[in-house]
Write a protein that holds these residues in place. Structure first.
Motif, PDB file in Angstrom:
ATOM      1  N   UNK A 298       0.830  -1.254  -0.011  1.00 10.13           N
ATOM      2  CA  UNK A 298      -0.064  -0.189  -0.009  1.00 10.13           C
ATOM      3  C   UNK A 298       1.047   1.227  -0.169  1.00 10.13           C
ATOM      4  N   UNK A 299       2.073   1.244   0.622  1.00 10.47           N
ATOM      5  CA  UNK A 299       2.910   2.487   0.572  1.00 10.47           C
ATOM      6  C   UNK A 299       3.425   2.955  -0.715  1.00 10.47           C
ATOM      7  N   UNK A 300       3.778   1.805  -1.481  1.00 11.39           N
ATOM      8  CA  UNK A 300       4.228   1.992  -3.001  1.00 11.39           C
ATOM      9  C   UNK A 300       3.102   2.727  -3.766  1.00 11.39           C
ATOM     10  N   UNK A 301       1.674   2.086  -3.413  1.00 10.71           N
ATOM     11  CA  UNK A 301       0.726   2.730  -3.940  1.00 10.71           C
ATOM     12  C   UNK A 301       0.398   4.108  -3.666  1.00 10.71           C
ATOM     13  N   UNK A 302       0.777   4.490  -2.402  1.00  6.82           N
ATOM     14  CA  UNK A 302       0.487   5.830  -1.757  1.00  6.82           C
ATOM     15  C   UNK A 302       1.672   6.557  -2.632  1.00  6.82           C
ATOM     16  N   UNK A 303       2.777   5.988  -2.952  1.00  4.76           N
ATOM     17  CA  UNK A 303       3.990   6.704  -3.439  1.00  4.76           C
ATOM     18  C   UNK A 303       3.562   7.341  -4.835  1.00  4.76           C
ATOM     19  N   UNK A 304       2.777   6.288  -5.441  1.00  3.21           N
ATOM     20  CA  UNK A 304       2.541   6.449  -6.859  1.00  3.21           C
ATOM     21  C   UNK A 304       1.441   7.764  -6.994  1.00  3.21           C
ATOM     22  N   UNK A 305       0.662   7.760  -5.994  1.00  2.00           N
ATOM     23  CA  UNK A 305      -0.378   8.600  -6.124  1.00  2.00           C
ATOM     24  C   UNK A 305      -0.008  10.036  -5.304  1.00  2.00           C
ATOM     25  N   UNK A 306       1.523  10.046  -4.733  1.00  2.00           N
ATOM     26  CA  UNK A 306       1.830  11.354  -4.123  1.00  2.00           C
ATOM     27  C   UNK A 306       1.085  11.769  -2.865  1.00  2.00           C
ATOM     28  N   UNK A 307       0.735  10.875  -2.083  1.00  2.00           N
ATOM     29  CA  UNK A 307       0.154  11.303  -0.719  1.00  2.00           C
ATOM     30  C   UNK A 307       0.945  12.069   0.047  1.00  2.00           C
ATOM     31  N   UNK A 308       0.065  12.859   0.677  1.00  2.00           N
ATOM     32  CA  UNK A 308       0.994  13.890   1.662  1.00  2.00           C
ATOM     33  C   UNK A 308       0.593  13.592   3.237  1.00  2.00           C
ATOM     34  N   UNK A 309      -0.179  12.718   3.381  1.00  2.00           N
ATOM     35  CA  UNK A 309      -0.349  12.097   4.823  1.00  2.00           C
ATOM     36  C   UNK A 309      -0.316  10.775   4.826  1.00  2.00           C
ATOM     37  N   UNK A 310       0.689  10.261   6.085  1.00  2.00           N
ATOM     38  CA  UNK A 310       0.675   8.729   6.487  1.00  2.00           C
ATOM     39  C   UNK A 310      -0.189   8.426   7.558  1.00  2.00           C
ATOM     40  N   UNK A 311      -1.138   7.646   7.762  1.00  2.00           N
ATOM     41  CA  UNK A 311      -1.689   7.375   9.044  1.00  2.00           C
ATOM     42  C   UNK A 311      -1.830   6.110   9.364  1.00  2.00           C
ATOM     43  N   UNK A 312      -2.115   5.798  10.509  1.00  2.00           N
ATOM     44  CA  UNK A 312      -2.445   4.451  11.159  1.00  2.00           C
ATOM     45  C   UNK A 312      -3.634   4.487  12.004  1.00  2.00           C
ATOM     46  N   UNK A 313      -4.313   3.477  11.904  1.00  2.00           N
ATOM     47  CA  UNK A 313      -5.704   3.266  12.871  1.00  2.00           C
ATOM     48  C   UNK A 313      -5.726   1.995  13.809  1.00  2.00           C
ATOM     49  N   UNK A 314      -6.249   2.262  15.149  1.00  2.00           N
ATOM     50  CA  UNK A 314      -6.409   1.174  15.894  1.00  2.00           C
ATOM     51  C   UNK A 314      -7.635   1.222  16.247  1.00  2.00           C
ATOM     52  N   UNK A 315      -8.221  -0.174  16.237  1.00  2.00           N
ATOM     53  CA  UNK A 315      -9.687  -0.272  16.589  1.00  2.00           C
ATOM     54  C   UNK A 315      -9.902  -1.759  16.935  1.00  2.00           C
ATOM     55  N   UNK A 316     -11.184  -1.773  17.416  1.00  2.00           N
ATOM     56  CA  UNK A 316     -11.608  -2.862  17.987  1.00  2.00           C
ATOM     57  C   UNK A 316     -11.926  -4.043  16.774  1.00  2.00           C
TER      58      UNK A 316
END
Length: 288
Positions: free
Chosen positions: A208-226
């Protein structure tokens, strides 16, 4: 040397109405208790009232928490409360699940060792052997449960057996790369926390991070959930985000992702260990 008195946490949720706070605080005061921390929230959308209080018995008073527990039943009944009473001095029993990625496990073990996370690790369970040395170096029981399509149901049954035998109260999926069955998710409802990157549902599948690189994302995030049967869509406990730019190569984004995952997961686990999280339908109420 004087020992600090035991502290207790009471968690309450009930239909919103007047008199709840007065009833709880009066009851505790009448039973010789001192409230050191209290938080409340009225969800006007669902009409639900949430409250968390930390209390101890007054100095010189040898209180009996069993008396509190029995006596509070009448207060709870009057307001139709869902409530829990916890001894804050008792570490929660936690089972950690991992696959091959080590960053979340390493971070949780470090924070536990430093006293940040008040828990007793009952075991580390994995579908791979890669992280066995890390667990055993800490003197923690490592259980290998390899999963294939044919053995999934059998291994999940074995996992629940381990959870029951170790009296585990919380299961943490610290980058455990297997989808849990609907049945297992129901059995662990409200007591299993997962962590994943926050690109979903945009960037699914591998890299997914390589996909994000290709799209030029500006925010990296993480989610913790039940954990719920809806994959990666359970009630969110914590999210972490970090800004990036065009200078970040795919490997740099992966590194940032590791950081956001460890921070989000450790915060979520800490909130749960301290009984700060309330389930509110598909959301959470968290008294930080």
């Amino acid at each position: 040397m004087q020992h600090a008195p035991n502290q207790y946490v009471i968690k309450i949720s009930c239909p919103a109405t007047s008199g709840i706070v007065a009833a709880v605080t009066t009851f505790l005061a009448d039973h010789g208790c001192y409230i050191s921390e209290m938080a409340q929230f009225d969800d006007e959308v669902s009409g639900t009232f949430f409250m968390r209080a930390v209390f101890r018995f007054n100095a010189g008073l040898k209180g009996d928490i069993a008396v509190i527990e029995q006596g509070f039943v009448d207060v709870a009944g009057k307001f139709a409360m869902n409530w829990e009473l916890h001894d804050a001095s008792q570490p929660m029993r936690v089972l950690l699940m991992v696959s091959k990625f080590d960053h979340c496990l390493s971070d949780l073990l470090y924070r536990h060792q430093k006293g940040e996370l008040h828990m007793q690790i009952t075991a580390v369970v994995s579908n791979h052997l890669d992280l066995r040395p890390m667990a055993e170096r800490e003197g923690i029981r490592f259980i290998y449960l390899p999963v294939t399509r044919d053995t999934k149901a059998q291994q999940e049954a074995e996992l629940m057996k381990i959870v029951d035998e170790t009296r585990t109260e919380l299961v943490v999926l610290a980058r455990y790369m297997q989808i849990l069955s609907d049945d297992l998710c129901k059995q662990l409802s409200g007591r299993a926390i997962n962590i994943h990157h926050s690109f979903l549902p945009g960037f699914k599948g591998a890299k997914p991070y390589h996909q994000a690189f290709e799209r030029g994302v500006k925010l990296i995030g993480a989610t913790a959930h039940y954990v719920t049967a809806d994959l990666d869509e359970g009630p969110i406990i914590e999210q972490e985000v970090q800004r990036v730019d065009h200078n970040y190569a795919p490997d740099d984004l992966v590194a940032v992702g590791r950081d956001t995952e460890t921070v989000a997961l450790s915060k979520a686990v800490k909130y749960h260990l301290e009984h700060r999280v309330f389930l509110n339908h598909d959301k959470t109420v968290i008294f930080r």
